[in-house]
Design an enzyme around this catalytic site. Structure first.
Site, PDB file in Angstrom:
ATOM      1  N   CYS A  37      13.332 -37.435  11.884  1.00 34.11           N
ATOM      2  CA  CYS A  37      13.209 -36.371  12.868  1.00 34.11           C
ATOM      3  C   CYS A  37      13.059 -36.731  14.333  1.00 34.11           C
ATOM      4  O   CYS A  37      12.516 -35.054  14.869  1.00 34.11           O
ATOM      5  CB  CYS A  37      12.372 -35.085  12.056  1.00 34.11           C
ATOM      6  SG  CYS A  37      12.423 -34.565  10.354  1.00 34.11           S
ATOM      7  N   GLU A 126      14.566 -24.497   6.576  1.00 34.36           N
ATOM      8  CA  GLU A 126      15.032 -25.728   7.190  1.00 34.36           C
ATOM      9  C   GLU A 126      15.689 -26.976   6.461  1.00 34.36           C
ATOM     10  O   GLU A 126      17.356 -27.334   7.202  1.00 34.36           O
ATOM     11  CB  GLU A 126      13.650 -26.261   7.973  1.00 34.36           C
ATOM     12  CG  GLU A 126      14.029 -27.317   8.381  1.00 34.36           C
ATOM     13  CD  GLU A 126      13.307 -28.338   9.159  1.00 34.36           C
ATOM     14  OE1 GLU A 126      12.647 -28.518  10.235  1.00 34.36           O
ATOM     15  OE2 GLU A 126      12.307 -29.230   8.516  1.00 34.36           O
TER      16      GLU A 126
HETATM   17 NI    NI Z   1      14.453 -30.887  11.697  1.00 31.26          NI
END
Ligand code: NI
Length: 144
Positions: A37, A126
């Site tokens: 990430c 997400e």
């Molecule tokens: Ni992300």
């Protein structure tokens, strides 16, 4: 019936890019902390918006879905869809764009766009595995 007795949830979607970087730690620590990430990437997000209300006796509906749709579009979706969340969205300046922080930020953006007191919950989905929910500041009910 209490104010939360009846709620309605509408789901929206948007696509956006971001990366997770904490200014508080070094690049190496960021890489360890956030893993993949830390690299620029994107998500096809779902945004769930829950509002509360009582059914109107004439329509049987607790919320005006057209008004909800346009408020969410104007207050959030138009600002974030197909954007870089870390650079293109003034309302997100200075926050690490985790799902937790997005849920809280979107709550703030939506609560100003909707009639006072109707917003009950904002959820940012997400990925299929990660959903982040915010329901506003907790109140004790009898304390205030
Ligand atoms: Ni992300």
């Amino acid at each position: 019936m209490g104010p939360d007795a009846l709620t309605l949830t509408r789901t929206f979607h948007f696509s956006a890019g971001h990366r997770l970087v904490s200014p508080a730690v070094s690049e190496e620590e960021n890489r360890t902390l956030y893993g993949p990430c830390f690299r620029p990437h994107g998500h096809n997000y779902l945004l769930e918006v829950t509002v509360g209300g009582q059914p109107d006796p004439h329509t049987g509906m607790a919320a005006d879905l057209n008004a909800l749709e346009s408020a969410v579009r104007r207050a959030v979706l138009d600002l974030v869809d197909h954007r870089n969340l870390d650079a293109d969205v003034p309302a997100l300046t200075g926050i690490i764009t985790t799902g937790e922080n997005l849920a809280q930020a979107f709550w703030g953006m939506l609560s100003q766009a909707l009639p006072a007191g109707v917003l009950r919950r904002v959820a940012v989905v997400e990925t299929a595995n990660n959903t982040f929910e915010y329901c506003g500041e907790r109140s004790d009910g009898d304390a205030e």
